[in-house]
Design a protein around this motif. Structure first.
Motif, PDB file in Angstrom:
ATOM      1  N   PHE A   1      98.453  21.631 -91.453  1.00 48.32           N
ATOM      2  CA  PHE A   1      98.039  20.843 -90.291  1.00 48.32           C
ATOM      3  C   PHE A   1      96.634  21.178 -89.825  1.00 48.32           C
ATOM      4  O   PHE A   1      95.984  20.346 -89.180  1.00 48.32           O
ATOM      5  CB  PHE A   1      99.027  21.071 -89.132  1.00 48.32           C
TER       6      PHE A   1
ATOM      7  N   SER B   1      94.111  12.356 -85.038  1.00 48.59           N
ATOM      8  CA  SER B   1      94.446  13.580 -85.768  1.00 48.59           C
ATOM      9  C   SER B   1      95.501  13.303 -86.837  1.00 48.59           C
ATOM     10  O   SER B   1      95.413  13.831 -87.956  1.00 48.59           O
ATOM     11  CB  SER B   1      94.961  14.636 -84.790  1.00 48.59           C
ATOM     12  N   PHE B   2      96.488  12.469 -86.512  1.00 52.07           N
ATOM     13  CA  PHE B   2      97.519  12.158 -87.503  1.00 52.07           C
ATOM     14  C   PHE B   2      96.928  11.376 -88.678  1.00 52.07           C
ATOM     15  O   PHE B   2      97.276  11.629 -89.842  1.00 52.07           O
ATOM     16  CB  PHE B   2      98.636  11.351 -86.836  1.00 52.07           C
TER      17      PHE B   2
ATOM     18  N   THR C   1     107.404   7.016 -88.975  1.00 53.97           N
ATOM     19  CA  THR C   1     106.598   6.629 -90.127  1.00 53.97           C
ATOM     20  C   THR C   1     107.491   6.581 -91.354  1.00 53.97           C
ATOM     21  O   THR C   1     108.445   7.360 -91.476  1.00 53.97           O
ATOM     22  CB  THR C   1     105.454   7.631 -90.375  1.00 53.97           C
TER      23      THR C   1
ATOM     24  N   TYR D   1     101.487  17.146 -83.757  1.00 53.72           N
ATOM     25  CA  TYR D   1     100.374  16.573 -83.009  1.00 53.72           C
ATOM     26  C   TYR D   1     100.925  15.901 -81.751  1.00 53.72           C
ATOM     27  O   TYR D   1     101.318  14.726 -81.769  1.00 53.72           O
ATOM     28  CB  TYR D   1      99.609  15.553 -83.862  1.00 53.72           C
TER      29      TYR D   1
ATOM     30  N   ALA E   1     105.529  13.848 -92.821  1.00 58.64           N
ATOM     31  CA  ALA E   1     104.860  13.034 -91.809  1.00 58.64           C
ATOM     32  C   ALA E   1     105.622  13.078 -90.489  1.00 58.64           C
ATOM     33  O   ALA E   1     105.022  13.106 -89.408  1.00 58.64           O
ATOM     34  CB  ALA E   1     104.723  11.588 -92.300  1.00 58.64           C
TER      35      ALA E   1
ATOM     36  N   ALA F   1     104.701  16.199 -88.893  1.00 57.50           N
ATOM     37  CA  ALA F   1     103.353  16.121 -88.324  1.00 57.50           C
ATOM     38  C   ALA F   1     103.357  15.421 -86.977  1.00 57.50           C
ATOM     39  O   ALA F   1     102.587  15.775 -86.076  1.00 57.50           O
ATOM     40  CB  ALA F   1     102.426  15.398 -89.305  1.00 57.50           C
ATOM     41  N   LEU F   2     104.222  14.415 -86.812  1.00 63.97           N
ATOM     42  CA  LEU F   2     104.306  13.739 -85.514  1.00 63.97           C
ATOM     43  C   LEU F   2     104.739  14.692 -84.415  1.00 63.97           C
ATOM     44  O   LEU F   2     104.294  14.578 -83.260  1.00 63.97           O
ATOM     45  CB  LEU F   2     105.286  12.562 -85.606  1.00 63.97           C
TER      46      LEU F   2
ATOM     47  N   TRP G   1      95.092  13.743 -90.913  1.00 68.04           N
ATOM     48  CA  TRP G   1      96.032  14.490 -91.746  1.00 68.04           C
ATOM     49  C   TRP G   1      96.591  13.610 -92.857  1.00 68.04           C
ATOM     50  O   TRP G   1      96.720  14.050 -94.003  1.00 68.04           O
ATOM     51  CB  TRP G   1      97.161  15.026 -90.864  1.00 68.04           C
TER      52      TRP G   1
END
Length: 369
Positions: free
Chosen positions: A357, A323-324, A270, A311, A304, A307-308, A327
């Motif tokens: 998260f 879910s991502f 991302t 999740y 981000a 976060a990847l 968030w």
């Protein structure tokens, strides 16, 4: 002068060189003491100057004399011999962590033991050695029978059990035999990266199958459209410029834009940029390589990516994407939400860029610890 010992160093010259070093240090100390004391103990200025110069010159001559003597003795000391008793294995003694790797001392002990076994042994042991049992080709022979080989029947083949002569041939044959056995065992247990069975070549391991689920493009489109309808503040534009892999342009209100590169229904990377920044290249494609010009969105890009990694559920990729996106939607108030720990809107000129998260609460990057 003493004779040079086996290591190649003249010990008497070495001892004299140490004494010369001490004399040189004393001479140098006297030079500095003379400079420290200066001119004194004379009535007239001219007398003090002459006495100081004379003393200073004497001290410098002493330094020069002691230095020449040290150079002469250093040439007589000699260099250590480079011949090690264990050849290249002697270099193991130079290991700086010898306490942790006592390999050299163990080799030295084995070397001394092998030398002792080639020497004389008590008569009782000689009788035991002469009786055997001996393996084929390792029968005890005497020096007289060595010329004819181990099976020679000439005179001297049979040893007297009470003979006091060295048994180099006897022990050499036995050591050769045991060395051959040890070599065979060690070859069977050769060191390898993986623990293979002894003496059996390991089969090639099967190649790991990829865990990525190959989903039809229609299913991916349906999942993205449902997520788009879930969040009114977020608009998602899907495109496939390079075949079946999808690329998403997510616009979150008037705060930021996110480029999401997908492989089937798995998110690869991302890139977060500001709402007013250009997200396209010169040829009209989404720019997936250049980062944002603003530090705040560079921080959000790093979060981000984290976060990847958080999740992860390969069996249910649609849940991961949803879910991502949930968030990511929490950044709609990036510049409006205060930090939940310090209560401030700005810290070091940046708003709270971290989102929890689970609770999606806002924190500064340093306050989340």
């Amino acid at each position: 002068m003493a004779d040079v010992i086996s290591v190649g160093v003249n010990l008497e010259a070495f001892s004299q060189a140490i004494s010369a070093i001490q004399a040189l240090r004393s001479s140098v100390s006297r030079v500095f003491d003379c400079l420290k004391d200066g001119m004194r103990n004379k009535e007239t200025l001219e007398g003090r100057e002459k006495a100081f110069i004379a003393q200073f010159q004497d001290n410098l001559h002493s330094v020069n004399r002691d230095l020449n003597e040290l150079e002469r003795l250093s040439n007589l000391v000699g260099k250590p011999s480079e011949n090690h008793p264990l050849h290249n294995s002697g270099l193991l003694s130079l290991d700086p962590v010898q306490d942790k790797t006592p390999l050299y001392s163990q080799l030295l002990q084995a070397y001394k033991w092998s030398n002792k076994t080639l020497g004389t042994v008590p008569p009782v042991m000689k009788c035991w050695i002469s009786r055997g049992p001996w393996p084929s080709g390792a029968e005890p022979i005497s020096e007289a029978g060595a010329a004819g080989g181990p099976h020679d029947t000439s005179e001297g083949t049979v040893r007297d059990p009470c003979d006091q002569r060295p048994l180099q041939s006897v022990h050499g044959a036995r050591l050769q035999y045991h060395a051959g056995l040890a070599s065979g065992l060690l070859n069977q247990q050769s060191l390898k990266r993986s623990a293979n069975q002894m003496g059996v070549s390991a089969k090639r391991r099967p190649k790991a199958q990829p865990t990525t689920l190959v989903l039809p493009p229609q299913y991916v489109d349906d999942v993205i459209s449902r997520i788009d309808r879930m969040f009114p503040e977020m608009s998602i534009h899907l495109s496939r410029p390079n075949g079946t892999s999808a690329m998403l342009l997510v616009t979150l209100g008037k705060v930021l834009k996110v480029i999401v590169v997908m492989r089937s229904l798995f998110i690869d990377r991302t890139i977060v940029k500001g709402f007013s920044e250009n997200v396209y290249t010169e040829d009209g494609k989404l720019d997936i390589w250049s980062k944002s010009n603003y530090q705040v969105f560079q921080k959000v890009t790093d979060h981000a990516t984290t976060a990847l990694l958080h999740y992860q559920l390969p069996q249910m990729p649609d849940v991961v994407v949803r879910s991502f996106m949930t968030w990511l939607r929490s950044y709609v108030k990036l510049f409006q939400a205060p930090c939940q720990r310090c209560g401030k809107f700005l810290q070091d000129g940046l708003p709270p860029t971290w989102r929890d998260f689970r609770t999606l609460e806002a924190f500064h990057d340093t306050c989340r610890q």
